[in-house]
Write a protein that holds these residues in place. Structure first.
Motif: not given
Length: 374
Positions: A91-107
């Motif tokens: 969610e917005a406001g969380e601290t992440v590292a480079k390469g951390t997954p943000l969301f998933q896309v289904k194709t």
């Protein structure tokens, strides 16, 4: 008694006439004869042509630029796949590292077209009958994670579950939480540090001790767009609309250094030092980068005060006899420039480029008005 009455007034008139004649002679005739004997020598104006020798010295190219501390801009995140959002990890406001997954896309994976298969129904009759319609295969999907392109805090995440996305859509931004110091360079400062390996020391107003600033970069962004604070600009304010084109310079503040956006600072950029080199004042050179032109006096040029010896015309002739010469330029500290070739130590050159305006020097000027530089 009558004779004495007329004699005394006449005698006084004669005395006054003699005194008047004597005063006239002293005031006019004797003064004119003295001037004639002296040859009517009168003060005359002398035109002085300033000369300077090419001398051995040290040039330290240190450029000081006023600036301010600015927050580094947020890093955008773009979708790397077509499809719909299937799952959101953060969610917005969380601290992440480079390469951390943000969301998933289904194709959805498109299946190949199916064909009906004909099989024999009765081998004895030899009649072929069409097979039953094929059963459609279950749809296939691929799942792709969109990851953070930089470490920091999720500043914005503008996706929803089941939202349709396209490749390249900007869907999030990461605030790196880092700072830079940014300032504005004048055109001559840009030339002074042009194509040189630069290092910088930064002094923050009212902040920590001076610290080295890494990743020095130069750009074309004017000061109005670099986030320079009014405190850093000073009372003069931003550059005028008709001011010469300027560029920007910035460098990264170390993560362990405590600063915040808006603090005024000074960036000292070191672009090299040259020791024991031939130098002349920058006022003597036309040009400031790579090559320039100086005006050399032949045979050493004599004394710049030759006019004091009684021949102002000779002084003017020596100015006309100055030889124009091209030289190669090195470092420049704003007052003195290094001559890498084209000029020898001790050669006399004009201190000012011919035709250059006279510099103000505490109300004193070389020569006569309009004559500086020949």
């Amino acid at each position: 008694m009558l004779v004495r009455r007329y004699v005394f007034p006449t005698l006084w008139l004669v005395i006054f006439a003699v005194l008047a004649a004597a005063l006239f002679k002293l005031a006019f005739l004797d003064g004119m004869q003295a001037d004639a004997a002296a040859g009517f020598e009168q003060p005359t104006a002398r035109i002085s042509t300033p000369l300077v020798p090419a001398a051995v010295g040290t040039v330290t190219n240190l450029v000081s630029v006023p600036g301010s501390v600015v927050s580094d801009p947020a890093v955008p995140v773009k979708s790397t796949s077509d499809g719909t959002v299937d799952f959101i990890y953060v969610e917005a406001g969380e601290t992440v590292a480079k390469g951390t997954p943000l969301f998933q896309v289904k194709t959805l994976v498109e299946a190949e077209p199916e064909t009906a298969v004909v099989v024999p129904s009765d081998e004895r009759a030899g009649d072929d009958e069409p097979a039953a319609p094929p059963v459609p295969a279950a749809p296939a999907y691929t799942y792709t994670d969109v990851v953070a392109t930089s470490g920091g805090t999720v500043a914005e995440l503008s996706v929803l579950v089941k939202q349709q996305l396209s490749v390249g859509t900007e869907v999030a931004s990461i605030d790196p939480g880092t700072f830079s110091v940014s300032g504005t360079l004048t055109s001559d400062q840009q030339f002074r540090i042009f194509s040189r390996a630069n290092t910088a020391m930064v002094t923050v107003n009212g902040g920590p001790a001076p610290f080295p600033c890494s990743n020095v970069t130069m750009g074309k962004t004017p000061a109005a767009q670099t986030g320079i604070s009014a405190q850093a600009m000073g009372p003069a304010g931003p550059p005028a609309a008709d001011a010469p084109a300027a560029g920007s310079v910035s460098c990264a503040v170390p993560k362990e250094t405590a600063v915040f956006s808006g603090l005024g600072a000074t960036i000292d950029i070191s672009a090299g030092q040259a020791e024991n080199v031939i130098t002349v004042p920058t006022t003597a050179v036309r040009g400031s980068v790579q090559t320039g032109i100086v005006w050399v006096m032949p045979d050493g040029g004599g004394s710049p005060d030759a006019a004091a010896e009684g021949d102002p015309a000779g002084e003017l002739q020596s100015v006309a006899g100055a030889v124009e010469r091209e030289v190669a330029l090195g470092l420049n500290d704003g007052q003195t420039v290094e001559i890498t070739s084209g000029l020898a130590e001790g050669e006399m050159v004009l201190q000012f480029v011919p035709g250059a305006p006279a510099p103000a020097d505490d109300g004193l000027m070389y020569g006569m008005p309009g004559m500086v530089g020949g």
